[in-house]
Design a protein around this motif. Structure first.
Motif, PDB file in Angstrom:
ATOM      1  N   HIS A  29      62.363 -24.632  17.908  1.00 31.97           N
ATOM      2  CA  HIS A  29      62.490 -23.173  17.977  1.00 31.97           C
ATOM      3  C   HIS A  29      63.139 -22.636  16.698  1.00 31.97           C
ATOM      4  CE1 HIS A  29      62.749 -19.310  19.887  1.00 31.97           C
ATOM      5  NE2 HIS A  29      64.065 -19.278  19.806  1.00 31.97           N
ATOM      6  N   GLY A  30      62.323 -22.090  15.793  1.00 31.46           N
ATOM      7  CA  GLY A  30      62.851 -21.517  14.560  1.00 31.46           C
ATOM      8  C   GLY A  30      63.164 -22.511  13.468  1.00 31.46           C
ATOM      9  N   ALA A  31      62.602 -23.708  13.545  1.00 33.00           N
ATOM     10  CA  ALA A  31      62.872 -24.739  12.533  1.00 33.00           C
ATOM     11  C   ALA A  31      62.560 -24.214  11.139  1.00 33.00           C
ATOM     12  CB  ALA A  31      62.057 -25.988  12.823  1.00 33.00           C
ATOM     13  N   GLY A  32      63.476 -24.488  10.201  1.00 34.76           N
ATOM     14  CA  GLY A  32      63.277 -24.109   8.814  1.00 34.76           C
ATOM     15  C   GLY A  32      63.771 -22.713   8.470  1.00 34.76           C
ATOM     16  N   THR A  33      64.168 -21.936   9.465  1.00 35.16           N
ATOM     17  CA  THR A  33      64.663 -20.592   9.189  1.00 35.16           C
ATOM     18  C   THR A  33      66.185 -20.613   9.069  1.00 35.16           C
ATOM     19  OG1 THR A  33      64.828 -20.013  11.543  1.00 35.16           O
ATOM     20  CG2 THR A  33      62.741 -19.502  10.423  1.00 35.16           C
ATOM     21  N   TRP A  34      66.723 -19.574   8.453  1.00 34.75           N
ATOM     22  CA  TRP A  34      68.169 -19.409   8.298  1.00 34.75           C
ATOM     23  C   TRP A  34      68.670 -18.499   9.406  1.00 34.75           C
ATOM     24  CZ3 TRP A  34      71.157 -22.068   4.949  1.00 34.75           C
ATOM     25  CH2 TRP A  34      70.492 -22.740   3.908  1.00 34.75           C
ATOM     26  N   ALA A  35      69.748 -18.913  10.058  1.00 34.74           N
ATOM     27  CA  ALA A  35      70.253 -18.176  11.211  1.00 34.74           C
ATOM     28  C   ALA A  35      71.772 -18.142  11.219  1.00 34.74           C
ATOM     29  CB  ALA A  35      69.752 -18.820  12.500  1.00 34.74           C
ATOM     30  N   LEU A  36      72.286 -17.182  11.939  1.00 39.28           N
ATOM     31  CA  LEU A  36      73.724 -17.097  12.198  1.00 39.28           C
ATOM     32  C   LEU A  36      74.101 -18.158  13.221  1.00 39.28           C
ATOM     33  CD1 LEU A  36      73.743 -13.251  12.737  1.00 39.28           C
ATOM     34  CD2 LEU A  36      74.736 -14.427  10.763  1.00 39.28           C
ATOM     35  N   PRO A  37      75.349 -18.595  13.246  1.00 35.90           N
ATOM     36  CA  PRO A  37      75.768 -19.437  14.362  1.00 35.90           C
ATOM     37  C   PRO A  37      75.698 -18.614  15.652  1.00 35.90           C
ATOM     38  CG  PRO A  37      77.634 -18.935  12.917  1.00 35.90           C
ATOM     39  CD  PRO A  37      76.428 -18.343  12.286  1.00 35.90           C
ATOM     40  N   GLY A  38      75.487 -19.284  16.751  1.00 35.34           N
ATOM     41  CA  GLY A  38      75.428 -18.587  18.029  1.00 35.34           C
ATOM     42  C   GLY A  38      74.658 -19.396  19.052  1.00 35.34           C
ATOM     43  N   GLY A  39      74.452 -18.807  20.196  1.00 35.44           N
ATOM     44  CA  GLY A  39      73.734 -19.507  21.250  1.00 35.44           C
ATOM     45  C   GLY A  39      73.669 -18.699  22.519  1.00 35.44           C
ATOM     46  N   HIS A  40      73.404 -19.382  23.627  1.00 37.22           N
ATOM     47  CA  HIS A  40      73.223 -18.726  24.914  1.00 37.22           C
ATOM     48  C   HIS A  40      74.548 -18.285  25.533  1.00 37.22           C
ATOM     49  CE1 HIS A  40      69.512 -21.235  24.711  1.00 37.22           C
ATOM     50  NE2 HIS A  40      69.002 -20.076  25.082  1.00 37.22           N
ATOM     51  N   LEU A  41      74.536 -17.092  26.079  1.00 37.79           N
ATOM     52  CA  LEU A  41      75.657 -16.604  26.865  1.00 37.79           C
ATOM     53  C   LEU A  41      75.627 -17.315  28.213  1.00 37.79           C
ATOM     54  CD1 LEU A  41      77.950 -14.427  26.946  1.00 37.79           C
ATOM     55  CD2 LEU A  41      76.278 -12.951  28.083  1.00 37.79           C
ATOM     56  N   GLU A  42      76.735 -17.939  28.575  1.00 38.11           N
ATOM     57  CA  GLU A  42      76.812 -18.669  29.838  1.00 38.11           C
ATOM     58  C   GLU A  42      77.283 -17.750  30.956  1.00 38.11           C
ATOM     59  OE1 GLU A  42      79.206 -22.165  29.215  1.00 38.11           O
ATOM     60  OE2 GLU A  42      77.724 -23.028  27.857  1.00 38.11           O
ATOM     61  N   TYR A  43      76.936 -18.104  32.191  1.00 32.73           N
ATOM     62  CA  TYR A  43      77.310 -17.320  33.361  1.00 32.73           C
ATOM     63  C   TYR A  43      78.823 -17.090  33.393  1.00 32.73           C
ATOM     64  CZ  TYR A  43      77.963 -15.874  38.165  1.00 32.73           C
ATOM     65  OH  TYR A  43      78.321 -15.177  39.287  1.00 32.73           O
TER      66      TYR A  43
END
Length: 141
Positions: A29-43
């Motif tokens: 998912h999005g390999a090779g792109t530049w992204a901010l750190p982050g992830g899924h919001l948990e319950y």
């Protein structure tokens, strides 16, 4: 989770000395792109707690002065995913970003907000298209 159900992500604009931290994504998912750190919001998790947890898990850095920002809504048809990404700004005063999840990130680097690398992960590209710029005061560590 139901198929095609939107998911909530948190993108963290980590600022230090006038620069923002980006990682080169690995994985499907999005390999090779530049992204901010982050992830899924948990319950049950606050956006701020998610931001601090994800930055620590991904980079080993501690952040502070977490401030809520804008959001984007991005559909990834090839992956069958839809993300609403809640962005926050945060400061990191010291330490070097580590590659704590090598299967997901190839490198961490600091960039000027006005000169970000390409290609960008779609939620970050969508954020830039809105004209959002972190407040100048947020660039101070």
């Amino acid at each position: 989770m139901k198929p095609n159900m939107p998911m909530v992500g948190v993108g963290v604009i980590v600022l230090r000395n006038g620069l923002v931290l980006l990682g080169r994504r690995r994985g499907a998912h999005g390999a090779g792109t530049w992204a901010l750190p982050g992830g899924h919001l948990e319950y049950g998790e606050t956006v701020e707690a998610c931001a601090a947890r994800e930055v620590k898990e991904e980079t080993g850095l501690d952040i502070h002065s977490i401030t809520r920002g804008p959001y984007t809504s991005d559909v990834f048809p090839e992956a069958g995913k839809h993300y609403v990404t809640l962005f926050v700004t945060a400061r990191s005063g010291s330490g070097e970003a580590q590659i704590c999840e090598p299967a997901r990130c190839a490198a961490w680097q600091w960039f000027d907000w006005s000169d970000l690398p390409e290609p960008l992960f779609p939620p970050l590209a969508s954020l830039l298209e809105t004209g959002f710029v972190p407040h100048q005061g947020e660039f101070l560590s």
